[in-house]
Design a protein around this motif. Sequence first.
Motif, mmCIF file in Angstrom:
data_model
loop_
_atom_site.group_PDB
_atom_site.id
_atom_site.type_symbol
_atom_site.label_atom_id
_atom_site.label_comp_id
_atom_site.label_asym_id
_atom_site.label_seq_id
_atom_site.Cartn_x
_atom_site.Cartn_y
_atom_site.Cartn_z
ATOM 1 N N PRO A 217 6.588 -4.665 -5.475
ATOM 2 C CA PRO A 217 5.184 -4.531 -5.059
ATOM 3 C C PRO A 217 4.549 -5.906 -4.900
ATOM 4 O O PRO A 217 4.745 -6.803 -5.714
ATOM 5 N N LEU A 218 3.775 -6.057 -3.851
ATOM 6 C CA LEU A 218 3.214 -7.360 -3.500
ATOM 7 C C LEU A 218 1.690 -7.341 -3.601
ATOM 8 O O LEU A 218 1.039 -6.405 -3.161
ATOM 9 N N TYR B 6 7.673 -16.465 4.475
ATOM 10 C CA TYR B 6 8.421 -17.297 3.535
ATOM 11 C C TYR B 6 7.937 -17.084 2.103
ATOM 12 O O TYR B 6 8.723 -17.144 1.156
ATOM 13 N N ARG B 7 6.653 -16.818 1.958
ATOM 14 C CA ARG B 7 6.126 -16.530 0.612
ATOM 15 C C ARG B 7 6.716 -15.235 0.077
ATOM 16 O O ARG B 7 7.007 -15.114 -1.119
ATOM 17 N N LEU B 8 6.902 -14.251 0.947
ATOM 18 C CA LEU B 8 7.547 -13.005 0.539
ATOM 19 C C LEU B 8 8.978 -13.275 0.073
ATOM 20 O O LEU B 8 9.433 -12.727 -0.938
ATOM 21 N N PRO C 226 5.979 3.304 -0.221
ATOM 22 C CA PRO C 226 5.424 1.945 -0.279
ATOM 23 C C PRO C 226 5.615 1.234 1.058
ATOM 24 O O PRO C 226 6.695 1.246 1.638
ATOM 25 N N VAL C 227 4.539 0.630 1.522
ATOM 26 C CA VAL C 227 4.592 -0.177 2.739
ATOM 27 C C VAL C 227 4.076 -1.569 2.375
ATOM 28 O O VAL C 227 2.990 -1.711 1.808
ATOM 29 N N HIS C 228 4.848 -2.566 2.709
ATOM 30 C CA HIS C 228 4.547 -3.934 2.311
ATOM 31 C C HIS C 228 4.031 -4.698 3.530
ATOM 32 O O HIS C 228 4.712 -4.780 4.551
ATOM 33 N N LEU C 229 2.842 -5.251 3.419
ATOM 34 C CA LEU C 229 2.151 -5.855 4.551
ATOM 35 C C LEU C 229 2.154 -7.373 4.448
ATOM 36 O O LEU C 229 1.886 -7.938 3.383
ATOM 37 N N ILE D 265 0.850 -1.183 0.000
ATOM 38 C CA ILE D 265 0.000 0.000 0.000
ATOM 39 C C ILE D 265 0.893 1.244 0.000
ATOM 40 O O ILE D 265 2.107 1.143 0.220
ATOM 41 N N GLN D 266 0.308 2.371 -0.257
ATOM 42 C CA GLN D 266 1.032 3.634 -0.184
ATOM 43 C C GLN D 266 0.616 4.346 1.095
ATOM 44 O O GLN D 266 -0.572 4.540 1.351
#
Length: 825
Positions: free
Chosen positions: A164-165, A137-139, A120-123, A114-115
Motif C-alpha cells: 500500500p502506498l 522511481y519512488r515507487l 487495490p489500485v496503486h496510483l 485506493i480501493q
Amino acid sequence: KKVRNETLMFMMGSPSLALLAVGALVLAASGSSARPVTVVVAQNEDMLVQLAAKEIQRYIYLLSREFPKLQHEMPDLPADADVIVVGHLALDLATTHGTAPVFNHKEHHVLKTIQAAGSPVHLVMASSDIGVLYGAYRLCEAHGVRFRLHGDVVPAGAWHGVVPLDVSDTPRFDVRGMHPFHDFAEGPDWWTEDDYKVFFTQQTKMRMNFFGLHTYPYNKYFNETATDEPTVWVGLPSQVNPDGSITASGLYPTSWQSTLREQWAYLAVKTSDFQFGGKYLFETDCYGSPAQAGHCPFPLTKQEESDMLTASAQLLNASFTYARALGIKTCVGNEAPLAIPFNNTKHSAKEFYEGTFKRIMETYPIDYYWIWTPEAWEWESMLSNSTDFKVALADFDAALVAHDAVKAEFDLVSNGWVLGPLPNRSIFDRALSPRYAAMASLDQDVGNYDVDPAYKEVVNHKKWVIPWMEDDPGLTVSQLWVNRTLNHVAQALNYSCNGVLGIHWRTREVSPQVSAMAQSLWAPVEQRAFWHDWATAEFGPEVADAATDIFSTIESFNLPRPVNWDSGPGGMSPTNTSYSDCDLTSYSFVDDVCALVPKVTDALARERIEFWCNSFQYMRIVQDFECEWFTFDMAMIHANATSHFRRRIIAEREALPARIRMVQKATALMTLQLQTVSTRGELGTFYNLQTHSLIPAFRDWEPELLRFLGVAELPAEAIPPRDYAGPAKLIVPTVRTTLLGGDPFWIQAIHLSEPAYTAGMHLHTRPLGSTTQFETLPMAAITPGRPVYQLRTGVTESFEYYISDDTGLVWPPGAPANVQTVVLG
C-alpha cells in the motif's frame, strides 16, 4: 578541527533527521503475498510518462521474476491482482474517488493506493511528466530498489507484492544535481557519449535535475602543450561558421586527459607498456575521450584542431540533448576574467563572449552558463578592494551585455571556489546584476569547512551550494563523506539556498555520499539510518547491521588518508609517511569488512561487498608501500652519503631487499585495485597510480642502485611485473539501462586475465520478460590482440542480456539467472 568535530557530533546526535524511505525494505517485506501485476498508462501520454510505466514494469520484473502486463486501458479489477496506474489515468481515478491531490511544485509527485471494485489500485500522479517519472522511481524505491550514479541495486528476495502506498514528495531544493570535474583521468575526460547518458539516466532515477561542467581558462602555456580544454571554445563571432565550426583564425589546440598527455603529474605512457596487467584494460596506446580519436593525445594541425573542437561539441550535443529529454538542465562556463586566445587585445571581452555564446548556441544546448572566479581567490584570500575584484565585476558585466546581444536563451550564473572576496563574501549579491540567475560556490578547503554563512546574506539571487563528494588530494583511494554531506545539505537549507550540487570525479567510489545527498534533497536523512538502508540494499540483510556499524564509524573525518596532492591528485610519496607511521592498526576496519564477504551469498551482492573489501585492502597497502618506499629511500640516502667501499654493502643488505619488498607490495596493491575496476573512474585510478606514483617510485633511484650494486640490471624480483596476478574477470565499464530517441545499443567488455585472452566474447539477448532462448551475438575485439570487445547494434524493443566468454566467465555475476535489462523510451 574544532569545527569538524562539532559538525560530526551535530549530525550523529540529531534525532530530528529521518531517512527518506527508511522503512522501505521493511515495508516491502511486510506486504501481502505476491499477486500478478498490471501496469496501466494511457496510450496518448508523452514519452516520460510512457517511460515511467515501462520502468515500473522493468523493476517489478527484476524484483519478482514475473513480467507485469502493460496496457493502455483500465482492466477489470480481479481481487487477486495488483494494478498500478500511471499519469493522467491515475489522476482521473483519484478525482473519481475524491482523493485527487493538490500539487504545490512542478516536480511534486504522489503515490496513493485506493480501493476500486474491491481491489487495490496503486496510483502514480504528478503535476508534470517529469514528476510522474520521479514518482515511478519512488515507487521502485518503496519496494527495495536503490539507484546509484554508476548503476542500479536490485536486492535479491525483496519482492513480496505491491505494498500500500501513501507518499507525497516535494523537493526541498529546486536545483539538485552533480558537478563532475574535468582535468583528471578519473572524471569525465574519459567519458564516452554512452557514459554521459548513463550518468543522466541515473541522475533522473535519483530525482536530480542539474549537470554542470567547469572549464579552465585559455592559457599560453596550455596552448603550447595543447592542454586547453575543448568544452568551451573562446573566440569572436566572426570566427564561428553557421554550422558552429571554427574558422582558421579562431583555432587553437585543445585536448582532454589521455594516457599520452603529461599534466597534473600523470606521465605519458603507452597503455601497452603498463605494468601489473594494466596493459589489458585499454584498446589503444593513447587512451582518452572518443572525441580525440585520430589526434590523441592532442591535435598537431589546423585540421586536427578543428576536428577536436567539432568532435567534442558533437559529444556534448548528443549528451546534453539526451539530458534535456529527461528534464535535466545543463551548464558549462569559464573563469573570470575571460582569457583571450593569443592575447588578442584588439577586441573587447564583450566581443569574445559574444563569439563564445554564439558558438555554443550553434553546437549544443545548455540552460545555464556559469562564470567562475579563479581558484586563487580562496588560497590567496582575495579582498573586495583589490583590482582583481573590479576586473572580475567588469567581466561579469561584459558577459551580460554579450548575452543580450546574441539573444542567448540560457541564464548566467556566478560561481567559484569561494562565494566572493573578503571581508564580506556576499558582496556579489549587491554588485552583480539581479539578472544573474544564481550565485554558487564550492565549499571551502575541498569541503573541510562548513557551508559559508555568507549565504544567509544573499537576498537578490538564488543560491546554490556545492559540497565535495570527494577531493582531489585523496582521489586514488576510498573517500566516504556521508555525514559531512548531510550536514552541508542541512546548512544549505538553513541558509535558504535553492540548489545543492555535488562536485566529484569518480562515480562508484562516491556512491554512498551521492545517494545520501540525493535523498536529503527531498527529505531529512539521518546518518546511521542511511548507512543501514545502504548496507541492506547493497549487501543484504544478513550483514547489514555489521556493515552499518563499520561504515558509519569510519566515514567522514575518521577514514585514513594515505595519499595527498603531489603535483597532482592522489599522489603516493615516501614523504607521506615515516617509520612512526608504519603501524597499520588504523586500518583494522579493513579486515572487518572483508570478514563479511563469505557471509554474502547472492552473486550481485557479493560483487558489491568485494568492491569495498578490495578498495580498502589496496588503500591499506598504499600506506604499507609508502613505508617501504621510505625505508628504501633512507637506505639509498645512507649509501649515497657514505664512502665508496661501503655503498655496495648497504645497497645489498638494505636497499635491494627494500626494493624487492616494494615490488611485492606494489603488485599486491595493483592486483587488488584491478579487481575494483568496473567504471571508467577506476580505469583512470589505475593510470594515476601507475604513472603518477609507482613509475617514479621505482625509477628515481634506479641508476644509483645499479651503480652501487655494480650490476647492469636488477634481479627479476626487483622489477615490477608486466603481467596480471589476480583472478580472471569480465569488466563492463558502461552499462546502459535506458535508450531514448533511437539510440543504438553499444556495449564494451574487457577481459582481464593472465595470459591475455584472445578467444570469443558473446552477448546473449532476448526480449525483456521473455522466457524464450537467448539469441547469441558475437562481440568483436576493438583492436586485434587486445582483450577489449564491443558490440553496436540497433534495437527495436526493450531487452535483457548477459555476456559470456569461452572459459565460463559471465557478466553480470550470477548470469544467466541474473541479467542486465535495457528499456526503450
